[in-house]
Design a protein around this motif. Structure first.
Motif, mmCIF file in Angstrom:
data_model
loop_
_atom_site.group_PDB
_atom_site.id
_atom_site.type_symbol
_atom_site.label_atom_id
_atom_site.label_comp_id
_atom_site.label_asym_id
_atom_site.label_seq_id
_atom_site.Cartn_x
_atom_site.Cartn_y
_atom_site.Cartn_z
ATOM 1 N N VAL A 116 0.826 -1.212 0.000
ATOM 2 C CA VAL A 116 0.000 0.000 0.000
ATOM 3 C C VAL A 116 0.861 1.263 0.000
ATOM 4 N N ASN A 138 -3.028 -0.008 -10.982
ATOM 5 C CA ASN A 138 -2.753 -0.640 -9.698
ATOM 6 C C ASN A 138 -3.204 -2.099 -9.742
ATOM 7 N N LEU A 161 -5.579 -0.765 -1.129
ATOM 8 C CA LEU A 161 -5.133 -0.280 -2.437
ATOM 9 C C LEU A 161 -6.330 0.093 -3.306
#
Length: 260
Positions: A116, A138, A161
């Motif tokens: 993260v 991501n 995330l």
């Protein structure tokens, strides 16, 4: 070699193996110059030679995403060597297995630092060098959408995330930058063997999964088009839909699986 990303500069973290290495190869095949970021310098150099022998361009930079100074240096070398950053693939990640009641806080802190804070470091350092048309990708997981037994701590990092991605997507939209979340299911990489373990728990059964090259294809297409969400397989999307619509039934199935 395709040229759909010709002239683009892409940073790929966790590029020394698995999904990251496969993604770097695929982006280079499509014409992007690729910054290879990971901690294993020898593997990065081998990948650079492989990409350049196929006519691509690659810049290896030894990077620890959990350290802000290391990420800053990597981004600086990328901009100095290649001029800018168009695509950021936050792929670097570390697993953590164990029951929630037994997970060591120090292990959870470290995995959050990599999964993260590492992504946050890369986003914050890369964004000032990205313009309209920039892509932030991501790499999450389907179990960031629904946590499962024995890896709840790892799932928590992917859920975090996802939360960062959702907020960032809105925040950078006016600048013409897109944010894509990629949700692989099980992938055939050394990830599981390299993950941290709380104790002597057994590695339970899991599906065989897809090769990392299939995930890399999804990431490369996201680099071209900038969609909001990407599922690697229809089965992955079906899993998320099912556990969202039927959470109680999912609990019962996972309870039985966790006993195995």
């Amino acid at each position: 070699m395709e040229s759909t990303l010709s002239g683009k500069v892409a940073v790929v973290t966790g590029a020394s193996s698995g999904i990251g290495a496969a993604t770097a190869r695929e982006l280079a095949r499509r014409g992007a110059a690729v910054v290879l970021a990971a901690r294993d310098a020898a593997r990065l150099e081998a990948l650079r030679r492989e990409i350049e022998s196929s006519g691509g361009r690659a810049l290896p930079v030894r990077t620890d995403v959990a350290r802000r100074d290391s990420v800053r240096r990597m981004v600086g070398e990328a901009v100095e060597g290649l001029g800018r950053i168009d695509i950021l693939v936050n792929n670097a990640g570390l697993g953590l297995s164990g029951r929630v009641a037994e997970v060591r806080p120090e292990d959870l802190r470290y995995v959050f630092e990599v999964n993260v804070v590492g992504a946050l470091n890369c986003i914050q350092e890369a964004l000032p060098h990205m313009g309209p048309g920039g892509r932030i990708i991501n790499v999450s997981s389907v179990i960031g959408k629904r946590s499962i037994p024995m890896v709840g701590a790892y799932c928590a990092t992917k859920a975090a995330l996802n939360a960062l991605s959702d907020a960032l997507r809105v925040e950078v939209a006016a600048a013409g930058i897109t944010v894509t979340s990629v949700y692989p299911g099980t992938t055939r990489t050394p990830f599981r063997e390299n993950s941290r373990r709380t104790g002597g728990e057994k590695r339970g059964w899991r599906p065989r999964g897809v090769p990392p090259e299939r995930v890399a294809l999804s990431i490369a297409r996201a680099a071209e088009r900038g969609p909001r969400d990407v599922y690697v397989r229809p089965l992955d999307r079906l899993f998320v839909a099912a556990v969202t619509l039927l959470p109680g039934a999912a609990d019962r199935v996972l309870r039985a699986w966790a006993k195995g």
